[in-house]
Scaffold this motif. Structure first.
Motif, short mmCIF file in Angstrom:
data_model
loop_
_atom_site.label_atom_id
_atom_site.label_comp_id
_atom_site.label_asym_id
_atom_site.label_seq_id
_atom_site.Cartn_x
_atom_site.Cartn_y
_atom_site.Cartn_z
N LEU A 141 0.78 -1.06 -0.11
CA LEU A 141 -0.47 -0.07 -0.35
C LEU A 141 0.62 1.25 0.38
N THR A 142 0.38 2.51 -0.57
CA THR A 142 0.94 3.18 -0.54
C THR A 142 0.82 4.21 0.84
N PRO A 143 1.97 5.07 1.27
CA PRO A 143 0.94 5.98 2.32
C PRO A 143 -0.19 6.59 2.76
N ARG A 144 -0.71 7.08 1.20
CA ARG A 144 -1.81 7.29 1.88
C ARG A 144 -2.95 6.59 1.31
N GLU A 145 -3.09 5.29 1.19
CA GLU A 145 -3.84 4.59 1.51
C GLU A 145 -4.00 4.15 2.99
N LEU A 146 -2.63 3.03 2.90
CA LEU A 146 -2.61 3.45 4.69
C LEU A 146 -3.19 3.84 5.63
N GLU A 147 -2.89 5.76 5.29
CA GLU A 147 -3.50 6.46 6.12
C GLU A 147 -4.91 5.87 6.22
N THR A 148 -5.42 6.41 4.39
CA THR A 148 -6.81 6.08 4.99
C THR A 148 -7.43 4.81 5.42
N LEU A 149 -7.12 4.63 5.68
CA LEU A 149 -7.83 2.75 5.95
C LEU A 149 -7.34 2.66 7.62
N ARG A 150 -6.61 3.79 7.75
CA ARG A 150 -5.92 3.10 9.27
C ARG A 150 -7.50 4.39 9.95
N LEU A 151 -7.90 5.00 8.98
CA LEU A 151 -8.65 6.14 9.91
C LEU A 151 -10.01 5.19 9.46
N ALA A 152 -10.19 4.48 8.42
CA ALA A 152 -11.42 3.80 8.40
C ALA A 152 -11.51 3.30 9.31
N LYS A 182 -5.72 -4.09 -3.60
CA LYS A 182 -4.39 -4.66 -3.25
C LYS A 182 -3.81 -5.42 -2.22
N LEU A 183 -5.08 -5.96 -0.86
CA LEU A 183 -4.34 -6.68 -0.34
C LEU A 183 -5.52 -8.10 -0.13
N GLY A 184 -6.44 -8.02 -1.17
CA GLY A 184 -7.42 -9.24 -2.02
C GLY A 184 -8.46 -9.60 -0.90
N SER A 185 -8.81 -8.40 -0.22
CA SER A 185 -10.20 -8.80 1.10
C SER A 185 -11.14 -8.28 0.37
N ALA A 186 -12.38 -9.10 1.02
CA ALA A 186 -13.78 -9.24 0.74
C ALA A 186 -14.74 -7.27 1.42
N GLY A 187 -13.70 -6.85 1.93
CA GLY A 187 -14.43 -5.46 2.51
C GLY A 187 -13.23 -4.84 3.29
N ARG A 188 -13.00 -3.72 3.99
CA ARG A 188 -12.74 -2.72 4.59
C ARG A 188 -11.89 -3.23 6.08
N ALA A 189 -12.87 -3.78 6.15
CA ALA A 189 -12.39 -4.46 7.72
C ALA A 189 -11.86 -5.26 7.51
N GLU A 190 -11.87 -6.12 6.84
CA GLU A 190 -10.77 -7.17 6.28
C GLU A 190 -9.85 -6.98 5.98
N ALA A 191 -9.46 -5.78 5.12
CA ALA A 191 -8.67 -5.19 4.97
C ALA A 191 -7.35 -4.72 5.81
N VAL A 192 -8.27 -3.99 7.36
CA VAL A 192 -7.43 -3.20 7.44
C VAL A 192 -6.95 -4.73 8.85
#
Length: 201
Positions: A141-152, A182-192
């Motif tokens: 993940l890019t730094p921005r993708e990580l940042e938004t995922l952390r907030l989500a 990129k993480l091959g996840s079903a949704g945000r919660a799984e990606a986190v």
């Protein structure tokens, strides 16, 4: 005597570990705590040589406690105990300043040996977790993708995340969608969860 603080939110485990350590001729449990903030307070009050903290506790987890104690009382070595250690947790704990990382399923005398080792200035990391940590993939993940995922992580709406990172809602959606893909996840919660388990968040 090596003065030890024990912190675990499960009373039965904390009391059992204290009893086991009480059998050691050179170790004295001087304080116990049932959550992260109490562990920090007790460490500052009782000034133990070693703080043994559970990874998952209310208030502050073991990694956050290690980070606080490294700043507030660096002469106190921190050992993190975990019921289900993941390589990402190991990396985060060491970055936070922990000097030991040990699974709760370790043999009975292992904790006492680790306490002695970190008190003497050494480090200890469970060998199987260390091997797994060395083979962790790099974060895709890019730094921005990580940042938004952390907030989500805590379910914040896209509009709130957008305001916090000063981006448009469409851009935030794109970052979150890219992270999930990129993480091959079903949704945000799984990606986190995936990012957390790998130590990227």
């Amino acid at each position: 005597m090596i003065r030890v603080l024990l912190a675990d939110d499960e009373d039965l485990i904390r009391v059992a570990v204290a009893a086991l350590l009480g059998l050691e001729p050179d170790i004295e449990v001087v304080a116990q705590a049932a959550d992260g903030p109490a562990a920090v307070t007790a460490t500052l009050a009782h000034r133990p040589d070693v703080a043994v903290v559970d990874l998952e506790m209310p208030g502050l987890d073991g990694i956050a406690v290690a980070a606080e104690l490294t700043l507030a009382r660096p002469e106190c070595a921190v050992v993190v105990l975990t019921g289900h250690g993941r390589p990402g947790h190991l990396r985060q704990a060491l970055t936070a300043g922990a000097r030991g990382f040990l699974p709760k399923g370790s043999p009975g005398g292992a904790l006492a040996d680790v306490i002695r080792r970190v008190h003497a200035g050494g480090r200890y990391v469970d060998p199987s977790l260390a091997a797994d940590a060395l083979t962790l993939p790099a974060c895709p993940l890019t730094p921005r993708e990580l940042e938004t995922l952390r907030l989500a992580e805590f379910g914040a709406p896209v509009a709130v995340i957008a305001r916090r990172v000063h981006l448009s809602t469409g851009t935030v959606r794109n970052h979150l969608s890219a992270a999930v893909q990129k993480l091959g996840s079903a949704g945000r919660a799984e990606a986190v969860r995936t990012a957390r388990d790998n130590g990227w968040l």
